[in-house]
Write an enzyme that holds these catalytic residues in place. Structure first.
Site, short mmCIF file in Angstrom:
data_model
loop_
_atom_site.label_atom_id
_atom_site.label_comp_id
_atom_site.label_asym_id
_atom_site.label_seq_id
_atom_site.Cartn_x
_atom_site.Cartn_y
_atom_site.Cartn_z
N GLU A 88 32.09 32.91 38.38
CA GLU A 88 33.11 32.27 37.55
C GLU A 88 32.55 32.10 36.14
OE1 GLU A 88 36.33 31.12 38.81
OE2 GLU A 88 35.52 32.64 40.12
N GLU B 126 47.99 35.11 46.14
CA GLU B 126 47.08 35.86 47.00
C GLU B 126 45.69 35.98 46.39
OE1 GLU B 126 47.88 37.45 50.32
OE2 GLU B 126 45.79 36.92 50.04
N GLY C 115 39.39 37.06 46.80
CA GLY C 115 39.55 38.29 46.01
C GLY C 115 40.57 39.25 46.59
N VAL D 290 42.35 33.23 46.78
CA VAL D 290 41.37 33.08 47.87
C VAL D 290 40.85 34.45 48.30
CG1 VAL D 290 40.99 32.23 50.22
CG2 VAL D 290 42.56 31.00 48.71
N ASP E 57 33.83 26.33 44.24
CA ASP E 57 34.75 27.48 44.25
C ASP E 57 35.20 27.74 45.69
OD1 ASP E 57 35.82 30.10 42.92
OD2 ASP E 57 34.69 30.76 44.67
N VAL F 67 39.89 39.80 35.36
CA VAL F 67 40.98 40.09 36.30
C VAL F 67 42.24 40.53 35.54
CG1 VAL F 67 42.40 39.18 38.17
CG2 VAL F 67 40.01 38.50 37.99
N LYS G 101 39.05 27.11 47.66
CA LYS G 101 39.70 28.10 48.53
C LYS G 101 39.92 27.51 49.93
CE LYS G 101 37.38 31.71 45.89
NZ LYS G 101 36.18 32.53 45.79
N1 HSE Z 1 33.46 33.67 41.61
C1 HSE Z 1 34.18 33.92 42.81
C2 HSE Z 1 33.22 34.39 43.87
C3 HSE Z 1 35.21 35.00 42.68
O1 HSE Z 1 32.05 34.60 43.57
O2 HSE Z 1 33.63 34.53 44.99
C4 HSE Z 1 36.56 34.50 42.45
O3 HSE Z 1 36.92 33.48 43.31
#
Ligand code: HSE
Length: 438
Positions: A196, A135, A140, A138, A207, A20, A211
């Protein structure tokens, strides 16, 4: 990136030059002129902190821009904005705290950091009157944070149902469409840069849970604690589950559910693989795409869809935060610091009280009387069977049974499944999933 002496210049310190971070650098170069027109500011990357300066990279960085010390960002008076993209919660916490205390506006894409330490970090941001933008934390590239903070600010958020982990959605899709084994599909997702650094967080649900915590906290005005939510991943889902669900008219998705019970004020937050009807709009969210279905009391139903992971979409969100930071810093006005506590709502709903329909897969001895024992236990708990499939298998002495079950509280369902698992005719751990009617 060229430096500038223009008064309307904001200097950025970037911590982390992974997928990123490199995307932010690349896309700021690409659309720098456009951003300058739109924000009235030159957004200049002044310093980049990396762990290993000698690591081969696709992008050539100007001499002197790279450092390995986070202090070179927070202690540099020239830097206005710190972008935290190092991940993790230890160094990242220290960096964000110290950046705020040194008056730097912070942008982070770190959902684990905010889910675990949001309360503390936003208290520091308030104290220092210095904002945190997030931003990219959560979904992408989907602008869901600003949507909740700004566009839907006049609504009481009744519920959200989200596919907010691209990696697990990609894996489930590849298992379903190409018949890939779980490990093969995970490897593909990693090769494509969706997962990740530690893909365990993608597949074990955390993950998505981080979020969901951020979305629930923003929606309901007080920080939801990770110990108050229920989280399950996709690791135990088999191709058989996907096929049987499909035959019954369902698709399996890792869903984040956030729901307000308006009578009690209680908030339900959970992440679980769930069967959803194939004709629901969320069922057609495929690949690495994310979608969040939001119901507000005024707006009604809304859907936010887009790329939930990957370099360019996620860097698009970081850059949108840069534009907000530029507008704020350029105006000199006080602005909200990122989280507005209002605490209008009650406590998290204990997961055992949440009610849904269920799917249950059992591996059993293929013997007379087995079904009667299973349905007897379900009956004792007042759990009705809405349908049952036992495919003919050519596996001597073993059978799989797939049950669709009527509404029951999760606590009751768990007790019944635990009792079933104890039966001597059960060969493997039972697999229980929610069926969401949405
Ligand atoms: N690894 C995460 C996903 C992307 O697969 O959604 C970043 O939050």
């Amino acid at each position: 990136m060229a430096d500038s002496n223009n008064n309307n210049t904001l200097k950025i310190g970037l911590a982390g030059f992974g997928n990123v971070g490199a995307g932010v650098y690349k896309n700021l170069l690409k659309n720098g002129a456009l951003l300058r027109e739109r924000t009235g500011q030159n957004l200049i990357i002044h310093r980049i902190v990396v762990r290993d300066p000698d690591k081969p990279r696709d992008i050539d960085l100007p001499a002197g821009i790279v450092s390995t010390r986070l202090d070179d960002l927070v202690k540099d008076d020239e830097i206005d904005i710190v972008i935290e993209l190092i991940g993790g919660t230890d160094y990242a916490f220290d960096l964000v705290k110290s950046a705020l205390e040194n008056g730097k506006t912070v942008i982070t894409g770190n959902k684990a950091l905010l889910a675990e330490h949001g309360k503390e970090l936003f208290a520091i941001a308030d104290r220092e009157k210095t904002p945190i933008y997030f931003e990219a934390a959560v979904a992408g590239g989907i602008p869901i944070i600003k949507t909740v903070q700004e566009s839907l600010v006049g609504n009481s958020i009744e519920s959200m149902a989200g596919i907010i982990n691209g990696t697990s959605n990609y894996i489930l899709g590849r298992m379903s469409d190409a018949g890939l084994a779980y490990e093969e599909a995970l490897n593909e997702a990693q090769q494509l840069g969706y997962a990740e650094a530690d893909p365990a967080l993608d597949v074990n649900g955390w993950d998505a849970a981080h979020k969901a915590i951020i979305l629930a906290s923003l929606s309901y005005g007080s920080w939801v604690r990770s110990e108050d939510i229920f989280v399950e991943g996709i690791e135990k889902i088999s191709l058989a589950d996907i096929r049987v669900a499909s035959d019954l008219g369902y698709t399996i998705k890792l869903l984040a559910i956030i729901r307000l019970d308006t009578e009690s004020g209680n908030i339900e937050v959970r992440v679980q693989p769930s069967l959803i009807p194939k004709n629901h709009i969320l069922a057609s969210v495929n690949g690495v795409f994310n979608a969040i279905f939001v119901r507000g009391d005024i707006v009604g139903e809304t859907l936010f869809y887009g790329s939930g992971a990957g370099q360019d979409p996620t860097s698009s969100s970081v850059i949108s935060d840069l534009a907000d930071a530029a507008a704020h810093l350029g105006s000199g006005a006080a602005s909200r610091t990122g989280f507005v506590p209002h605490g209008l709502y009650g406590h998290p709903l204990p997961i055992d009280e949440s009610i849904s329909q269920y799917y249950l897969r059992l591996s059993v001895d293929d013997q007379p009387g087995v079904l009667a024992r299973i349905s007897g236990i379900l009956g004792e708990h007042h759990i009705g069977i809405s349908s049952m499939i036992q495919p003919e298998e050519h596996c001597e002495g073993a059978a799989s049974i797939f049950l669709m079950l009527y509404f029951a509280p999760f606590g009751t369902m768990k007790k019944a499944v635990a009792q079933i698992a104890e039966l001597d005719c059960i060969q493997d751990e039972p697999i229980l999933m929610r069926v969401e009617s949405l």
